[in-house]
Design a protein around this motif. Structure first.
Motif, PDB file in Angstrom:
ATOM      1  N   ALA A 157       0.824  -1.207   0.000  1.00 24.95           N
ATOM      2  CA  ALA A 157       0.000   0.000   0.000  1.00 24.95           C
ATOM      3  C   ALA A 157       0.855   1.252   0.000  1.00 24.95           C
ATOM      4  CB  ALA A 157      -0.907   0.019   1.226  1.00 24.95           C
ATOM      5  N   THR A 202      -0.178   7.572   2.949  1.00 30.67           N
ATOM      6  CA  THR A 202      -0.288   9.017   2.784  1.00 30.67           C
ATOM      7  C   THR A 202      -0.818   9.641   4.077  1.00 30.67           C
ATOM      8  OG1 THR A 202      -2.561   8.830   1.958  1.00 30.67           O
ATOM      9  CG2 THR A 202      -0.791   8.716   0.322  1.00 30.67           C
ATOM     10  N   ALA A 250      -3.719   8.242   6.459  1.00 28.32           N
ATOM     11  CA  ALA A 250      -3.841   6.782   6.371  1.00 28.32           C
ATOM     12  C   ALA A 250      -3.316   6.136   7.642  1.00 28.32           C
ATOM     13  CB  ALA A 250      -3.087   6.258   5.156  1.00 28.32           C
ATOM     14  N   ARG A 298      -3.291  -1.508   5.354  1.00 26.19           N
ATOM     15  CA  ARG A 298      -3.598  -0.087   5.447  1.00 26.19           C
ATOM     16  C   ARG A 298      -5.091   0.127   5.600  1.00 26.19           C
ATOM     17  NH1 ARG A 298      -3.477   3.243  -0.060  1.00 26.19           N
ATOM     18  NH2 ARG A 298      -5.409   2.071  -0.289  1.00 26.19           N
ATOM     19  N   GLU A 333      -7.359   3.339   4.537  1.00 21.06           N
ATOM     20  CA  GLU A 333      -7.258   4.603   3.829  1.00 21.06           C
ATOM     21  C   GLU A 333      -7.772   5.739   4.724  1.00 21.06           C
ATOM     22  OE1 GLU A 333     -11.246   2.759   2.971  1.00 21.06           O
ATOM     23  OE2 GLU A 333      -9.150   2.082   3.017  1.00 21.06           O
ATOM     24  N   THR A 348      -9.981   8.049   6.549  1.00 21.27           N
ATOM     25  CA  THR A 348     -11.420   7.972   6.759  1.00 21.27           C
ATOM     26  C   THR A 348     -11.845   8.990   7.808  1.00 21.27           C
ATOM     27  OG1 THR A 348     -11.274   6.328   8.546  1.00 21.27           O
ATOM     28  CG2 THR A 348     -11.423   5.486   6.296  1.00 21.27           C
ATOM     29  N   VAL A 364      -6.728  -3.799   1.532  1.00 20.82           N
ATOM     30  CA  VAL A 364      -6.169  -2.930   0.505  1.00 20.82           C
ATOM     31  C   VAL A 364      -6.076  -3.669  -0.824  1.00 20.82           C
ATOM     32  CG1 VAL A 364      -4.401  -2.794   2.248  1.00 20.82           C
ATOM     33  CG2 VAL A 364      -3.689  -2.801   0.001  1.00 20.82           C
ATOM     34  N   GLU A 372      -7.514   7.146  -6.873  1.00 22.21           N
ATOM     35  CA  GLU A 372      -8.339   6.450  -5.892  1.00 22.21           C
ATOM     36  C   GLU A 372      -7.802   5.056  -5.616  1.00 22.21           C
ATOM     37  OE1 GLU A 372     -13.048   5.851  -4.805  1.00 22.21           O
ATOM     38  OE2 GLU A 372     -12.471   6.494  -6.829  1.00 22.21           O
ATOM     39  N   THR A 402      -4.614   5.635  -3.285  1.00 19.75           N
ATOM     40  CA  THR A 402      -4.786   6.222  -1.960  1.00 19.75           C
ATOM     41  C   THR A 402      -6.009   5.724  -1.197  1.00 19.75           C
ATOM     42  OG1 THR A 402      -6.092   8.095  -2.767  1.00 19.75           O
ATOM     43  CG2 THR A 402      -3.690   8.340  -2.782  1.00 19.75           C
ATOM     44  N   GLY A 403      -6.989   5.163  -1.905  1.00 19.93           N
ATOM     45  CA  GLY A 403      -8.211   4.718  -1.249  1.00 19.93           C
ATOM     46  C   GLY A 403      -9.269   5.785  -1.132  1.00 19.93           C
ATOM     47  N   VAL A 404      -8.960   7.010  -1.565  1.00 20.91           N
ATOM     48  CA  VAL A 404      -9.932   8.104  -1.528  1.00 20.91           C
ATOM     49  C   VAL A 404      -9.870   8.863  -2.854  1.00 20.91           C
ATOM     50  CG1 VAL A 404      -9.848   8.406   0.972  1.00 20.91           C
ATOM     51  CG2 VAL A 404      -8.246   9.673  -0.466  1.00 20.91           C
ATOM     52  N   TYR A 440      -9.272  13.775  -0.626  1.00 15.27           N
ATOM     53  CA  TYR A 440      -7.911  13.957  -0.107  1.00 15.27           C
ATOM     54  C   TYR A 440      -7.609  15.436   0.124  1.00 15.27           C
ATOM     55  CZ  TYR A 440      -2.916  13.340   0.566  1.00 15.27           C
ATOM     56  OH  TYR A 440      -1.658  13.344   1.114  1.00 15.27           O
TER      57      TYR A 440
END
Length: 300
Positions: free
Chosen positions: A77, A80, A83, A135, A137, A139, A185, A234, A237-239, A244
Motif C-alpha cells: 500500500a 499518505t 492513512a 492499510r 485509507e 477515513t 487494501v 483512488e 490512496t483509497g480516496v 484527499y
C-alpha cells in the motif's frame, strides 16, 4: 504549512545540507502497561534502499506527513497523510521511498499479550489476533485520532496533555471494528510510473492544500487524462482527489487551531475554505466538534 509537516521539511533540508544518508529517528512520547507511542520521522528518499524489518509488536501507525510505500504479508500500500499503517507482531515488512523523500508517523505499539486481551475484549475471543490488511485509507472515522496525535507531538513541552493511554485503547478498538465489514487494501500494486505520478501530485497538495485544486488541474499536473487520473489516484490512496484535498485542508486547520492564535475565520480562509459556514460544517463532520470547541479542548 502545519508544524508537524514543517519539522519533516526541516529534517529533509538538514539532510540535504549535510549530504548524509536517509535515516529513521524514533522518539517515545508515551508508554504504559502493554503499549508505547512513538513519534517516528524518516528522511529516506528515492536514492535510499528500501529497508526491511520485523514488527516486534502489533503496530497501528498514523501517517501525519509525507508518503511512502509499505509492503507486508497482508498487502502492498501507498501510505499518505491520514492513512493508518497496520502491522502484525512477528510479521516482516518493507518501507520504501522510491518517489518521494520523508515521512512522519505516530506509531502505537502493543505487546502481543496485551493485544490478545484487547482482541478478546473487543469480542473476537477464540480467534488468533491479527489485522486483515496493511492499510486503512484516510477515513472520517479515524481522522480525529490522526489530528489529535499530530497536534500532541507538535505541542511544546508546556502544551496540553494528550490522554495517550485512552487513545491507545480506543484506537485499537476502532481499527478492529473497521475490518468487520471493510475490504482490505488493493491486492495488486499500481505500475511504478503511475504510482510516481500520484505521489508527485500528493506532495503538491500537501505543500499547498489551500490552492484551488480540481480534478482537471491535478490531472494536468500528473500528465494524465482526468478519467485515468481519478481511477489511478483512488486506487493508490483509497480516496478520491476531492476527499484527499478536503482532508488535507481540515488537518491543516486542526493543527492551526491547536497552535496559532488566529481567528477561526482567518484560519478557514488560509486553509482554502471560501465560506466559514462550509468550513464549520466540514470540520464538525470530520472531527465531531466545532472548530471553537476543538481549540478550547487544546487550550485547556
Amino acid at each position: 504549512m502545519a508544524k508537524i509537516a514543517l519539522d519533516l521539511e526541516h529534517a529533509l533540508a538538514r539532510r540535504a545540507r549535510e549530504a548524509s544518508k536517509g535515516a529513521t529517528a524514533s522518539r517515545i512520547v508515551a508508554s504504559g502497561e502493554g503499549y508505547s507511542v512513538a513519534d517516528v520521522l524518516c528522511t529516506c528518499g528515492p536514492g535510499d534502499a528500501a529497508f526491511e524489518e520485523r514488527h516486534g509488536a502489533f503496530c497501528i501507525a498514523l501517517v501525519v506527513a509525507g508518503a511512502f510505500e509499505y509492503r507486508c504479508a497482508t498487502g502492498h500500500a501507498l501510505m499518505t497523510p491520514g492513512a493508518v499503517l497496520l502491522g502484525n507482531a512477528g510479521e516482516c515488512f518493507e518501507c520504501g521511498h522510491r518517489h518521494r523523500a520523508g515521512d512522519r508517523c505516530i506509531a502505537f505499539h502493543y505487546r502481543p499479550e496485551f493485544f490478545e486481551r484487547l482482541f478478546a475484549d473487543a469480542g473476537y475471543a477464540g480467534r488468533a489476533p491479527s489485522f486483515a490488511g496493511a492499510r486503512i485509507e484516510p477515513t472520517r472515522e479515524l481522522a480525529s485520532y490522526v489530528a489529535t496525535a499530530g497536534a500532541g507531538v507538535a505541542a511544546s513541552a508546556n502544551g496540553p496533555d494528550v490522554p495517550w493511554d485512552e487513545m491507545a485503547l480506543s484506537l485499537a478498538a476502532r481499527v478492529l471494528r473497521h475490518f468487520d465489514g471493510a475490504r482490505s487494501v488493493e491486492p495488486k500494486p499500481l505500475p511504478r510510473g503511475a504510482l510516481a505520478r500520484v505521489v508527485d501530485t500528493l506532495k503538491w497538495i500537501d505543500d499547498a492544500p489551500d490552492t484551488a485544486l480540481g480534478v482537471h488541474r491535478l490531472a494536468e499536473h500528473a500528465g494524465l487524462s482526468p478519467y485515468h487520473f481519478l481511477r489511478t489516484f483512488e486506487r493508490a490512496t483509497g480516496v478520491t482527489p476531492h476527499q484527499y484535498v478536503l482532508r488535507a485542508r481540515l488537518r491543516h486547520a486542526a493543527q492551526s487551531l491547536a497552535d496559532d492564535p488566529d481567528k477561526v475565520v482567518d484560519i478557514a480562509f488560509a486553509c482554502g475554505f471560501a465560506d466559514l459556514s462550509n468550513f464549520n460544517r466540514a470540520f464538525r463532520a470530520e472531527f465531531g466538534v466545532a472548530p471553537r470547541a476543538y481549540r478550547k479542548r487544546w487550550q485547556r
